[in-house]
Design an enzyme around this catalytic site. Structure first.
Site, mmCIF file in Angstrom:
data_model
loop_
_atom_site.group_PDB
_atom_site.id
_atom_site.type_symbol
_atom_site.label_atom_id
_atom_site.label_comp_id
_atom_site.label_asym_id
_atom_site.label_seq_id
_atom_site.Cartn_x
_atom_site.Cartn_y
_atom_site.Cartn_z
ATOM 1 N N LEU A 48 0.816 -1.411 0.010
ATOM 2 C CA LEU A 48 0.019 -0.122 0.111
ATOM 3 C C LEU A 48 0.777 1.413 0.053
ATOM 4 O O LEU A 48 0.499 2.357 -0.335
ATOM 5 C CB LEU A 48 -0.967 -0.085 1.269
ATOM 6 C CG LEU A 48 -2.049 -1.112 1.177
ATOM 7 C CD1 LEU A 48 -2.913 -0.792 2.477
ATOM 8 C CD2 LEU A 48 -3.087 -0.618 0.328
ATOM 9 N N GLY A 49 2.094 1.252 0.545
ATOM 10 C CA GLY A 49 2.671 2.336 0.669
ATOM 11 C C GLY A 49 3.913 2.280 1.418
ATOM 12 O O GLY A 49 4.123 1.268 2.387
ATOM 13 N N ALA A 51 7.853 6.688 6.928
ATOM 14 C CA ALA A 51 9.166 7.039 7.346
ATOM 15 C C ALA A 51 9.812 5.966 8.015
ATOM 16 O O ALA A 51 11.113 5.898 7.561
ATOM 17 C CB ALA A 51 8.881 8.209 8.255
ATOM 18 N N VAL A 87 3.853 -0.509 4.463
ATOM 19 C CA VAL A 87 2.495 -1.099 4.683
ATOM 20 C C VAL A 87 1.989 -1.833 3.691
ATOM 21 O O VAL A 87 2.106 -1.571 2.327
ATOM 22 C CB VAL A 87 1.629 0.278 4.980
ATOM 23 C CG1 VAL A 87 0.111 -0.290 5.403
ATOM 24 C CG2 VAL A 87 2.121 1.181 6.195
ATOM 25 N N LYS A 99 1.755 -3.225 8.879
ATOM 26 C CA LYS A 99 3.073 -2.173 8.821
ATOM 27 C C LYS A 99 4.143 -2.990 9.378
ATOM 28 O O LYS A 99 3.968 -3.604 10.662
ATOM 29 C CB LYS A 99 2.854 -0.999 9.829
ATOM 30 C CG LYS A 99 4.037 -0.049 9.594
ATOM 31 C CD LYS A 99 3.669 1.455 9.932
ATOM 32 C CE LYS A 99 4.925 2.321 9.522
ATOM 33 N NZ LYS A 99 4.589 3.551 9.933
ATOM 34 N N ASP A 153 2.679 15.196 13.261
ATOM 35 C CA ASP A 153 3.070 15.053 11.808
ATOM 36 C C ASP A 153 2.009 14.865 11.056
ATOM 37 O O ASP A 153 1.419 14.107 10.292
ATOM 38 C CB ASP A 153 3.920 13.830 11.575
ATOM 39 C CG ASP A 153 4.643 13.687 10.312
ATOM 40 O OD1 ASP A 153 4.679 14.951 9.898
ATOM 41 O OD2 ASP A 153 5.373 12.920 9.848
#
Lengths: 245, 328
Positions: free
Chosen positions: B34-35, B38, B42, B55, B146
């Site tokens: 998914l991505g 930092a 995931v 994750k 963040d």
């Protein structure tokens, strides 16, 4: 646990040392005395060669710290991240040692189930927030660093901003190498805030050689001088000695 | 930038790979990536016919910290803050340990993608939702830290905003550890990096600006002056000017305060859709307040009218039914 003092040397350089003792050896000696050595390799348009990279990594590894190679644009964020990472590493080292005392020989945080580890992590966070922090910054001012110094200055101001948001006390001092007369020169004495840099930094002159090893040696000596001075005043100067990681 | 390639090497999981936890023994089948955040990658995965987002990181510390935060969030009822935590575990792969946690899989568009597709006029409504979430987050004693478009997802079909990646979430009073320069008030020289509600509110204002300036710019001299100038230059941002400036300068003490100002601006816009932007010299906030009061009364009157119409029509309908019954 009572918060103690975390001692760090932060080395900002853009390449290989070319004079004096092996910097990795000096870093190992610093680590033995409870001082963590972190290294940030600063690149601009140039690239750090393999030899330089290896040196940066080996200094940080023998100094028990963290290292990172970055382009100048990302320097600010990296400086604070590396500092924090090394703080956490040191605290974890201390906690692992305590765990070993309580739970037996080779137990570390990783051997605990996630939930228990979460509880330990809360203690690590708490200590990272409340510990005293002393960072001695060593800035390489050899000729190739000349046009990076402005950004180095900004990133150090940014570091002081980040660290001063913590609840614990901070002390920073800045040294440059090579100095005018000696290998290393003191630029800023221990201070909680680095604002003075704005005035001093633009006046820096740059030199040709890179005596990284002697610079680390001098930094350690300066830490020890501070400790002995303070030792005369009070005896509660507790500090972290990192156990085996 | 800080993402090391070692994690990529260690954990380049292809669809169909299986991961079993060391402690809880649950097995996950990877569906797709998914991505990358930092500190971790995931994946979308499936376990016992249920979908979850995993994750995975070689930085066990950050995984455990995030697990702690998600656990704390799960105690907040009906929260739209982070995804809900399913479990945390370790995956032993070739003797090395990779920590991971499984969380609820949130489907939707990234904030900026959504804005790009639907237009920046959606920003106001979405930020209103975000501020509502922040009200409850701050009440629980946390600051998101963040806060940035990349960490926001707009779920469909309800168009609700959800926060993902809670890695920067910090207890109020501590120091912010993770931030992104564009959304960080410290970077713009407009405040400290200590976790307080106004830190998040600054980031909300910057998200607002980012929605209208998709290309992020860097600081150039006086941060505040520069941002105010950027707001002035976008016609669509002018109605929000006083509101954004207040958030940027840290004048809002709570998310509620900021939220209620935004509510007023949005109501004012709906009232006068064709209205031109008010002249910036006068204080728009006080003006909108007056408008709202009047508007409130108009709404109530209109509401009464609708009620009467409804009653009359029901009575008519019943009467017709009665007449019809009589005929049979």
């Amino acid at each position: 646990m009572k918060p103690g003092t975390l001692r760090q040397i932060l080395l900002l350089t853009d390449g290989c040392s070319n004079q004096g003792t092996d910097p990795a050896f000096m870093a190992a000696r610093a680590h033995e005395q409870g001082i963590t050595v972190n290294v940030i390799g600063v690149m601009e348009n140039d690239v750090i060669d393999e030899k330089g990279m290896n040196e940066i990594q080996s200094i940080a590894r023998s100094g028990g710290g963290a290292s990172q190679i970055v382009y100048t644009q990302q320097l600010s964020q990296t400086v604070q991240m590396v500092t924090r990472k090394a703080m956490t590493q040191t605290i974890q080292g201390v906690i692992n040692r305590e765990l070993q005392q309580i739970l037996g020989d080779s137990t570390t945080m990783e051997d605990l189930p996630p939930d228990k580890r979460g509880e330990v992590m809360e203690v690590v966070d708490e200590l990272g927030e409340t510990s005293k922090l002393e960072v001695l910054i060593l800035v390489d001012t050899s000729a190739s660093m000349k046009h990076k110094l402005e950004i180095v200055k900004d990133s150090l101001l940014d570091l002081s901003l980040s660290m001063n948001a913590r609840q614990g006390d901070n002390q920073f001092s800045v040294f440059t190498f090579p100095g005018k007369k000696y290998d290393v020169e003191k630029l800023v004495d221990w201070t909680p805030k680095l604002e003075v840099l704005t005035k001093i930094f633009p006046k820096l002159t740059t030199g040709g050689i890179t005596p990284t090893g002697p610079a680390i040696e001098e930094a350690v000596a300066y830490f020890n001088k501070k400790r002995s001075l303070r030792g005369l005043l009070s005896n509660d100067d507790e500090q972290y000695f990192e156990g085996s990681m | 930038m800080m993402m090391n390639n070692t994690l990529r090497d260690q954990c380049n999981l292809l669809p169909g790979s299986k991961i079993t936890g060391k402690w809880n023994k649950n097995t996950y089948t990877i569906i797709k990536e998914l991505g990358q955040g930092a500190n971790g990658i995931v994946y979308l995965a499936e376990s016992n016919n249920k979908r979850a987002a995993l994750k995975i990181s070689d930085n066990g510390v950050s995984i455990i910290s995030e697990m702690n935060i998600l656990k704390a969030f799960s105690k907040v009822q009906g929260s739209a803050l982070g995804p809900s935590l399913l479990e945390a575990d370790d995956w032993v792969k070739n003797k090395s340990i990779l920590s991971f946690y499984a969380m609820e899989y949130i489907i939707g568009d990234g904030f900026l993608e959504f804005i790009h597709r639907k237009g920046p006029s959606w920003t106001g409504v979405l930020m209103l939702q975000l501020l509502t979430s922040l009200v409850s987050l701050h009440k629980q004693g946390w600051v998101f830290g963040d806060l940035k478009p990349e960490n926001l997802i707009v779920t469909m079909p309800s168009c609700t905003i959800r926060c993902i990646d809670v890695g920067g979430t910090t207890l109020i009073g501590r120091s912010i550890k993770e931030f992104t320069e564009f959304f960080d008030r410290g970077y713009w020289g407009l405040g400290s990096r200590s976790a307080e509600p106004s830190y998040d509110l600054f980031a909300v204002a910057m998200i607002f600006i980012n929605a209208y300036y998709p290309v992020r710019f860097s600081k150039n001299g006086d941060g505040y002056k520069q941002l105010v100038e950027m707001i002035k230059q976008k016609k669509e941002l002018v109605p929000y000017r006083a509101f954004l400036q207040k958030a940027l300068s840290g004048a809002y003490n709570s998310a509620e305060e900021m939220r209620s100002d935004l509510v007023e601006i949005l109501q004012n816009q709906r009232k006068q859709p064709a209205a031109q932007t008010p002249s910036p010299q006068k204080a728009p906030v006080t003006r909108t307040r007056k408008h709202t009061k009047k508007r409130g009364r108009v709404q109530r009157r209109r509401g009464g009218l609708i009620e009467t119409m409804l009653l009359v029509s029901i009575v008519c309908f019943l009467y017709v039914l009665y007449i019809y019954g009589q005929f049979l």
